[in-house]
Design a protein around this motif. Structure first.
Motif, PDB file in Angstrom:
ATOM      1  N   GLN A  18      66.717   2.218  -4.085  1.00 11.00           N
ATOM      2  CA  GLN A  18      66.901   3.547  -4.643  1.00 11.00           C
ATOM      3  C   GLN A  18      67.999   3.552  -5.697  1.00 11.00           C
ATOM      4  OE1 GLN A  18      65.159   6.621  -3.891  1.00 11.00           O
ATOM      5  NE2 GLN A  18      63.764   5.056  -3.060  1.00 11.00           N
ATOM      6  N   THR A  19      67.766   4.288  -6.785  1.00 10.70           N
ATOM      7  CA  THR A  19      68.774   4.412  -7.834  1.00 10.70           C
ATOM      8  C   THR A  19      69.956   5.264  -7.379  1.00 10.70           C
ATOM      9  OG1 THR A  19      67.547   6.292  -8.771  1.00 10.70           O
ATOM     10  CG2 THR A  19      67.095   4.105  -9.678  1.00 10.70           C
ATOM     11  N   TYR A  20      69.743   6.097  -6.397  1.00 11.90           N
ATOM     12  CA  TYR A  20      70.825   6.868  -5.771  1.00 11.90           C
ATOM     13  C   TYR A  20      71.392   6.000  -4.660  1.00 11.90           C
ATOM     14  CZ  TYR A  20      73.229  10.951  -3.774  1.00 11.90           C
ATOM     15  OH  TYR A  20      74.172  11.848  -3.323  1.00 11.90           O
ATOM     16  N   ASP A  21      72.637   5.568  -4.798  1.00 14.47           N
ATOM     17  CA  ASP A  21      73.141   4.530  -3.893  1.00 14.47           C
ATOM     18  C   ASP A  21      74.025   5.037  -2.765  1.00 14.47           C
ATOM     19  OD1 ASP A  21      75.326   5.213  -5.365  1.00 14.47           O
ATOM     20  OD2 ASP A  21      75.784   3.195  -6.079  1.00 14.47           O
ATOM     21  N   LYS A  22      74.323   6.332  -2.728  1.00 16.31           N
ATOM     22  CA  LYS A  22      75.165   6.858  -1.647  1.00 16.31           C
ATOM     23  C   LYS A  22      74.295   7.212  -0.443  1.00 16.31           C
ATOM     24  CE  LYS A  22      78.524   8.736  -4.939  1.00 16.31           C
ATOM     25  NZ  LYS A  22      79.173   9.975  -5.452  1.00 16.31           N
ATOM     26  N   LEU A  23      73.670   6.177   0.105  1.00 16.09           N
ATOM     27  CA  LEU A  23      72.685   6.380   1.152  1.00 16.09           C
ATOM     28  C   LEU A  23      73.201   5.987   2.527  1.00 16.09           C
ATOM     29  CD1 LEU A  23      69.413   4.950  -0.454  1.00 16.09           C
ATOM     30  CD2 LEU A  23      70.140   7.326  -0.334  1.00 16.09           C
ATOM     31  N   GLU A  24      72.752   6.727   3.521  1.00 18.46           N
ATOM     32  CA  GLU A  24      72.905   6.367   4.916  1.00 18.46           C
ATOM     33  C   GLU A  24      71.475   6.270   5.455  1.00 18.46           C
ATOM     34  OE1 GLU A  24      75.492   8.109   8.607  1.00 18.46           O
ATOM     35  OE2 GLU A  24      74.275   9.540   7.497  1.00 18.46           O
ATOM     36  N   ASP A  47      72.821  -5.304   4.643  1.00 16.40           N
ATOM     37  CA  ASP A  47      72.996  -4.006   3.988  1.00 16.40           C
ATOM     38  C   ASP A  47      73.640  -3.060   5.001  1.00 16.40           C
ATOM     39  OD1 ASP A  47      72.808  -1.540   2.703  1.00 16.40           O
ATOM     40  OD2 ASP A  47      70.859  -2.003   1.807  1.00 16.40           O
ATOM     41  N   THR A  48      74.921  -2.802   4.830  1.00 16.63           N
ATOM     42  CA  THR A  48      75.662  -1.997   5.798  1.00 16.63           C
ATOM     43  C   THR A  48      75.286  -0.517   5.761  1.00 16.63           C
ATOM     44  OG1 THR A  48      77.478  -1.735   4.203  1.00 16.63           O
ATOM     45  CG2 THR A  48      77.630  -3.564   5.773  1.00 16.63           C
ATOM     46  N   ARG A  49      74.464  -0.115   4.799  1.00 13.34           N
ATOM     47  CA  ARG A  49      74.005   1.276   4.764  1.00 13.34           C
ATOM     48  C   ARG A  49      72.968   1.559   5.843  1.00 13.34           C
ATOM     49  NH1 ARG A  49      71.744   1.736  -1.182  1.00 13.34           N
ATOM     50  NH2 ARG A  49      70.758  -0.180  -0.430  1.00 13.34           N
ATOM     51  N   ILE A  50      72.405   0.493   6.420  1.00  8.75           N
ATOM     52  CA  ILE A  50      71.339   0.632   7.404  1.00  8.75           C
ATOM     53  C   ILE A  50      71.904   0.560   8.812  1.00  8.75           C
ATOM     54  CG2 ILE A  50      69.189  -0.371   8.289  1.00  8.75           C
ATOM     55  CD1 ILE A  50      68.721  -1.505   5.472  1.00  8.75           C
ATOM     56  N   ALA A  51      71.573   1.568   9.626  1.00  4.47           N
ATOM     57  CA  ALA A  51      72.005   1.598  11.023  1.00  4.47           C
ATOM     58  C   ALA A  51      70.783   1.726  11.921  1.00  4.47           C
ATOM     59  CB  ALA A  51      72.951   2.769  11.265  1.00  4.47           C
ATOM     60  N   ASP A  74      75.073  15.279   3.043  1.00  5.90           N
ATOM     61  CA  ASP A  74      74.843  16.683   2.696  1.00  5.90           C
ATOM     62  C   ASP A  74      73.358  17.029   2.708  1.00  5.90           C
ATOM     63  OD1 ASP A  74      77.558  17.084   2.318  1.00  5.90           O
ATOM     64  OD2 ASP A  74      77.464  16.652   0.165  1.00  5.90           O
ATOM     65  N   TYR A  75      72.522  16.009   2.530  1.00  3.21           N
ATOM     66  CA  TYR A  75      71.072  16.192   2.544  1.00  3.21           C
ATOM     67  C   TYR A  75      70.450  15.155   3.466  1.00  3.21           C
ATOM     68  CZ  TYR A  75      71.948  18.923  -1.681  1.00  3.21           C
ATOM     69  OH  TYR A  75      72.420  19.854  -2.580  1.00  3.21           O
ATOM     70  N   LEU A  79      61.799  10.281   7.070  1.00  2.00           N
ATOM     71  CA  LEU A  79      60.774   9.414   6.484  1.00  2.00           C
ATOM     72  C   LEU A  79      60.035   8.633   7.567  1.00  2.00           C
ATOM     73  CD1 LEU A  79      62.965   8.026   3.568  1.00  2.00           C
ATOM     74  CD2 LEU A  79      61.418  10.001   3.523  1.00  2.00           C
ATOM     75  N   ASP A  80      58.796   8.267   7.269  1.00  2.00           N
ATOM     76  CA  ASP A  80      57.999   7.455   8.186  1.00  2.00           C
ATOM     77  C   ASP A  80      58.195   5.972   7.881  1.00  2.00           C
ATOM     78  OD1 ASP A  80      57.107   9.757   9.330  1.00  2.00           O
ATOM     79  OD2 ASP A  80      55.026   9.582   8.672  1.00  2.00           O
ATOM     80  N   ALA A  81      58.152   5.155   8.922  1.00  2.00           N
ATOM     81  CA  ALA A  81      58.511   3.744   8.796  1.00  2.00           C
ATOM     82  C   ALA A  81      57.492   2.908   8.039  1.00  2.00           C
ATOM     83  CB  ALA A  81      58.713   3.143  10.193  1.00  2.00           C
ATOM     84  N   ASP A  82      56.306   3.461   7.779  1.00  2.00           N
ATOM     85  CA  ASP A  82      55.285   2.660   7.089  1.00  2.00           C
ATOM     86  C   ASP A  82      55.006   3.153   5.677  1.00  2.00           C
ATOM     87  OD1 ASP A  82      54.143   5.007   7.960  1.00  2.00           O
ATOM     88  OD2 ASP A  82      52.267   4.097   8.627  1.00  2.00           O
ATOM     89  N   ASP A  83      55.741   4.136   5.202  1.00  2.00           N
ATOM     90  CA  ASP A  83      55.505   4.649   3.849  1.00  2.00           C
ATOM     91  C   ASP A  83      56.355   3.901   2.820  1.00  2.00           C
ATOM     92  OD1 ASP A  83      53.633   6.461   4.736  1.00  2.00           O
ATOM     93  OD2 ASP A  83      55.058   8.118   4.918  1.00  2.00           O
ATOM     94  N   LEU A  84      56.026   4.119   1.551  1.00  2.00           N
ATOM     95  CA  LEU A  84      56.730   3.472   0.447  1.00  2.00           C
ATOM     96  C   LEU A  84      57.284   4.557  -0.465  1.00  2.00           C
ATOM     97  CD1 LEU A  84      54.016   0.755  -0.299  1.00  2.00           C
ATOM     98  CD2 LEU A  84      56.093   0.491   1.077  1.00  2.00           C
ATOM     99  N   PHE A  85      58.437   4.279  -1.057  1.00  2.00           N
ATOM    100  CA  PHE A  85      59.163   5.322  -1.766  1.00  2.00           C
ATOM    101  C   PHE A  85      59.529   4.882  -3.176  1.00  2.00           C
ATOM    102  CE2 PHE A  85      60.115   5.111   2.774  1.00  2.00           C
ATOM    103  CZ  PHE A  85      59.461   6.272   3.186  1.00  2.00           C
ATOM    104  N   ASP A  86      59.238   5.736  -4.152  1.00  2.00           N
ATOM    105  CA  ASP A  86      59.618   5.461  -5.529  1.00  2.00           C
ATOM    106  C   ASP A  86      61.130   5.271  -5.600  1.00  2.00           C
ATOM    107  OD1 ASP A  86      60.554   6.556  -8.339  1.00  2.00           O
ATOM    108  OD2 ASP A  86      58.457   5.972  -8.584  1.00  2.00           O
ATOM    109  N   SER A  87      61.566   4.337  -6.428  1.00  2.00           N
ATOM    110  CA  SER A  87      62.994   4.013  -6.485  1.00  2.00           C
ATOM    111  C   SER A  87      63.854   5.189  -6.937  1.00  2.00           C
ATOM    112  CB  SER A  87      63.230   2.819  -7.409  1.00  2.00           C
ATOM    113  OG  SER A  87      62.828   3.122  -8.732  1.00  2.00           O
ATOM    114  N   SER A  88      63.243   6.185  -7.571  1.00  2.00           N
ATOM    115  CA  SER A  88      64.000   7.355  -8.036  1.00  2.00           C
ATOM    116  C   SER A  88      63.870   8.554  -7.103  1.00  2.00           C
ATOM    117  CB  SER A  88      63.529   7.752  -9.437  1.00  2.00           C
ATOM    118  OG  SER A  88      62.171   8.200  -9.408  1.00  2.00           O
ATOM    119  N   MET A  89      63.209   8.372  -5.958  1.00  2.00           N
ATOM    120  CA  MET A  89      62.911   9.506  -5.073  1.00  2.00           C
ATOM    121  C   MET A  89      64.162  10.292  -4.690  1.00  2.00           C
ATOM    122  SD  MET A  89      61.347   9.491  -1.179  1.00  2.00           S
ATOM    123  CE  MET A  89      62.778   8.571  -0.581  1.00  2.00           C
ATOM    124  N   VAL A  90      65.139   9.632  -4.095  1.00  2.00           N
ATOM    125  CA  VAL A  90      66.324  10.351  -3.625  1.00  2.00           C
ATOM    126  C   VAL A  90      67.077  10.957  -4.796  1.00  2.00           C
ATOM    127  CG1 VAL A  90      68.484  10.174  -2.348  1.00  2.00           C
ATOM    128  CG2 VAL A  90      66.486   8.871  -1.589  1.00  2.00           C
TER     129      VAL A  90
END
Length: 219
Positions: A18-24, A47-51, A74-75, A79-90
């Motif tokens: 994702q181009t938005y990198d402040k992810l949890e 990747d420490t963003r993944i828990a 804040d948001y 998401l479902d574990a088998d879907d795929l997400f455009d890199s600009s989605m978030v």
């Protein structure tokens, strides 16, 4: 995630990119009997963003509620574990939400056939409309059950909105997101839209809950 070993690594990679990198990124394993939790652990070491949060099998609604209790952002996206997400989605959803002050921000989506790899339209994807508009649930009352799908994975929620409205998913085997989604839309004061297909939803998977809904039609 439940027995998602065949696709979860690819799904996670589309979140990591994702181009938005402040992810949890919180993965709730719903008592999988395959290698799903091991895959997530391996990816999370890089990747420490993944828990990873683990629970006994209680179905997706309970898993989503459990994951939400661990969320700090804040948001939130469910998401479902088998879907795929455009890199600009978030990036695009958050940008639109912040610009409009939306409680819920909805994007378009498309299907991807797991047998052919071809993309296809989803009948309940967000209908064509003036995507620049901002509406309330009251505004949309006459088209509430037809303008978008009753699934959660194409919708960005303001976290405080979910908490203030005490919204939660039902503990049913299937269709556990319908009540959450339409209640959220009914009570939302501001609903915004993004007119791009940012989620690719895998279809024709007989092993998925969607493919086996006839086993629990009472839900």
């Amino acid at each position: 995630a439940y027995n998602a070993a065949d696709g979860i690594e690819e799904s996670l990679s589309t979140l990591q990119e994702q181009t938005y990198d402040k992810l949890e990124i919180i993965v709730v394993d719903d008592g999988s009997t395959d290698g799903t939790p091991a895959i997530v652990r391996d990816v999370s070491t890089l990747d420490t963003r993944i828990a990873l949060v683990e629970q006994t099998n209680q179905y997706a609604g309970v898993a989503r509620n459990n994951g939400f209790r661990h969320a700090h952002g804040d948001y939130v996206l469910f998401l479902d574990a088998d879907d795929l997400f455009d890199s600009s989605m978030v990036d695009k959803l958050v940008s639109r939400a912040e610009k409009t002050g939306a409680d819920v921000t909805i994007c378009r989506s498309e299907g991807i056939d797991i047998t052919t790899g071809e993309t296809c339209s989803l009948g309940a994807s967000l209908l064509d409309r003036d995507f620049s508009e901002v509406r309330s649930g009251h505004d949309l009352r006459d088209e509430m059950f037809s303008f978008c799908g009753g699934w959660a994975w194409d919708k960005l929620y303001r976290t405080d909105f979910v908490r203030e409205q005490r919204l939660s998913f039902q503990a049913t085997r299937t269709s556990n997101d319908v009540c959450f989604v339409f209640t959220s839309l009914m009570v939302a004061e501001r609903i915004a839209f993004v007119g791009e297909a940012l989620v690719r939803h895998r279809v024709n998977n007989a092993a998925s809950l969607e493919g086996s809904r006839d086993q629990s039609y009472g839900c």
